[in-house]
Design an enzyme around this catalytic site. Sequence first.
Site, PDB file in Angstrom:
ATOM      1  N   ARG A  82      57.927  41.353  30.623  1.00  0.00           N
ATOM      2  CA  ARG A  82      56.981  40.259  30.882  1.00  0.00           C
ATOM      3  C   ARG A  82      55.600  40.605  30.314  1.00  0.00           C
ATOM      4  NH1 ARG A  82      56.701  38.265  36.926  1.00  0.00           N
ATOM      5  NH2 ARG A  82      55.402  40.117  37.134  1.00  0.00           N
ATOM      6  N   LYS A 184      51.146  36.591  32.543  1.00  0.00           N
ATOM      7  CA  LYS A 184      50.286  37.151  33.587  1.00  0.00           C
ATOM      8  C   LYS A 184      48.930  37.512  32.978  1.00  0.00           C
ATOM      9  CE  LYS A 184      51.319  39.852  37.716  1.00  0.00           C
ATOM     10  NZ  LYS A 184      50.827  38.854  38.656  1.00  0.00           N
ATOM     11  N   GLU A 220      53.537  26.536  41.745  1.00  0.00           N
ATOM     12  CA  GLU A 220      53.539  27.792  42.490  1.00  0.00           C
ATOM     13  C   GLU A 220      52.220  27.941  43.215  1.00  0.00           C
ATOM     14  OE1 GLU A 220      53.614  31.371  40.064  1.00  0.00           O
ATOM     15  OE2 GLU A 220      52.734  30.326  38.374  1.00  0.00           O
TER      16      GLU A 220
HETATM   17  N1  PLP Z   1      53.356  33.866  40.431  1.00  0.00           N
HETATM   18  C1  PLP Z   1      52.144  34.403  40.244  1.00  0.00           C
HETATM   19  C2  PLP Z   1      51.041  33.509  39.813  1.00  0.00           C
HETATM   20  C3  PLP Z   1      51.952  35.777  40.468  1.00  0.00           C
HETATM   21  O1  PLP Z   1      50.750  36.327  40.295  1.00  0.00           O
HETATM   22  C4  PLP Z   1      53.040  36.566  40.888  1.00  0.00           C
HETATM   23  C5  PLP Z   1      52.875  37.996  41.088  1.00  0.00           C
HETATM   24  O2  PLP Z   1      53.197  38.796  40.272  1.00  0.00           O
HETATM   25  C6  PLP Z   1      54.273  35.947  41.074  1.00  0.00           C
HETATM   26  C7  PLP Z   1      54.402  34.605  40.834  1.00  0.00           C
HETATM   27  C8  PLP Z   1      55.447  36.743  41.510  1.00  0.00           C
HETATM   28  O3  PLP Z   1      55.982  37.492  40.463  1.00  0.00           O
HETATM   29  P1  PLP Z   1      56.785  38.818  40.738  1.00  0.00           P
HETATM   30  O4  PLP Z   1      57.870  38.491  41.677  1.00  0.00           O
HETATM   31  O5  PLP Z   1      57.292  39.220  39.418  1.00  0.00           O
HETATM   32  O6  PLP Z   1      55.810  39.796  41.308  1.00  0.00           O
HETATM   33  C1  COI Z   2      51.831  40.602  42.403  1.00  0.00           C
HETATM   34  O1  COI Z   2      52.529  40.138  43.283  1.00  0.00           O
HETATM   35  O2  COI Z   2      52.086  41.689  41.851  1.00  0.00           O
HETATM   36  C2  COI Z   2      50.661  39.919  41.911  1.00  0.00           C
HETATM   37  O3  COI Z   2      50.179  40.257  40.869  1.00  0.00           O
HETATM   38  C3  COI Z   2      50.061  38.840  42.696  1.00  0.00           C
HETATM   39  C4  COI Z   2      48.657  39.063  43.085  1.00  0.00           C
HETATM   40  C5  COI Z   2      48.283  37.902  43.902  1.00  0.00           C
HETATM   41  C6  COI Z   2      48.412  40.321  43.832  1.00  0.00           C
END
Ligand code: PLP
Ligand code: COI
Length: 341
Positions: A82, A184, A220
């Site tokens: 990612r 991200k 989201e």
């Molecule tokens: N959506 C956003 C905007 C996020 O910042 C995060 C955190 O990483 C997620 C979703 C969840 O992603 P993940 O499950 O890969 O941590």
């Molecule tokens: C994560 O879950 O790793 C994120 O980057 C989300 C953030 C709101 C801490």
Amino acid sequence: MAKKDIDWGNLAFGYSKTDYRYVSNYKNGAWDDGILTTDDQVTLSECACVFQYAQTCFEGLKAYTTEDGHIVTFRPDLNAERMQTSAARLEMPVFPKDRFIDAITQVVAANEDFVPPYGSGATLYIRPYMFGSDPIMGVKPANEYQFRVFCAPVGPYFKGGAKPITIRVTDFDRAAPNGTGHVKAGLNYAMSLHAIVDAHNQGFNENMYLDAATKTYVEETGGANFMFVTKDGTVVTPKSDSILPSITRRSLLYVAEHYLGLKVEERPIPLEEVYDMAECGLCGTAAVVSPVGKIVDHGKEILLPSGMNEMGPITKKLYDTLTGIQMGRIEAPEGWIHVIK
Ligand code: PLP
Ligand code: COI
């Protein structure tokens, strides 16, 4: 080696300085070898591209102590991939996947004493990130970059841990169609800061963003994807090109289908349909699976039947199975667990 004297059970989700971090610099078209360092400070030109044009992206993953005493991370290969997608979208050089995993491994191993013990309720949050580091005045990508990884022991993202939270449907947009919502990028989070401060001021824990083009479909929150459970027990998550492809959500869908035998669907979810859902949760590395008890849609309350006291029953099963896999209580699918030691 002895664990640090930390009140693991009372940690919040926040930064604290640990002993080591990883740094690699990109110059003249190549990444250097990278080092572990105790220096937590970054000194840059006042005109560094990251300061002027927000050329930065990041990742988030966690290290866990398993029931049998190993230290592991969860699917770091997906974070590496990612981050490559994020970097490419922001015209940054990609950091090689094997080196990403090696950097994480080195940082966690070097900070072993900060990895919360099994059963403490805390985890070690790992933050890889990258930014344009040389001075850039006209709008263009940097020539030089820095990739860093630091970590910090953390507790639950939402105070109260498993207690259901209240969110609101916001009129602010997080991401545009064909924008950067699926990567991200730090800029997505800058976009969300006003909306989250405003939500908190009005007594809400988070914002539910809708699709910016039609304001019809659930996207989201600022830091997590949604998962819903319908009244007939199907696990449904939003499908959209402008949300972050959460590794937690993708893992939960697999767990729901293959471990719990549930029906799963990934599809656009109209806000209208949320009024009929049985359960709702936020899923992400930081959020894990945080139950939502109430959603306020412009004054209209959506009260999830699972209520404000505990997680809904299917959300709880998903949470228990996912964290069971992460902490080594339940056998993981092939390749999901990266053992550090
Ligand atoms: N959506 C956003 C905007 C996020 O910042 C995060 C955190 O990483 C997620 C979703 C969840 O992603 P993940 O499950 O890969 O941590
Ligand atoms: C994560 O879950 O790793 C994120 O980057 C989300 C953030 C709101 C801490």
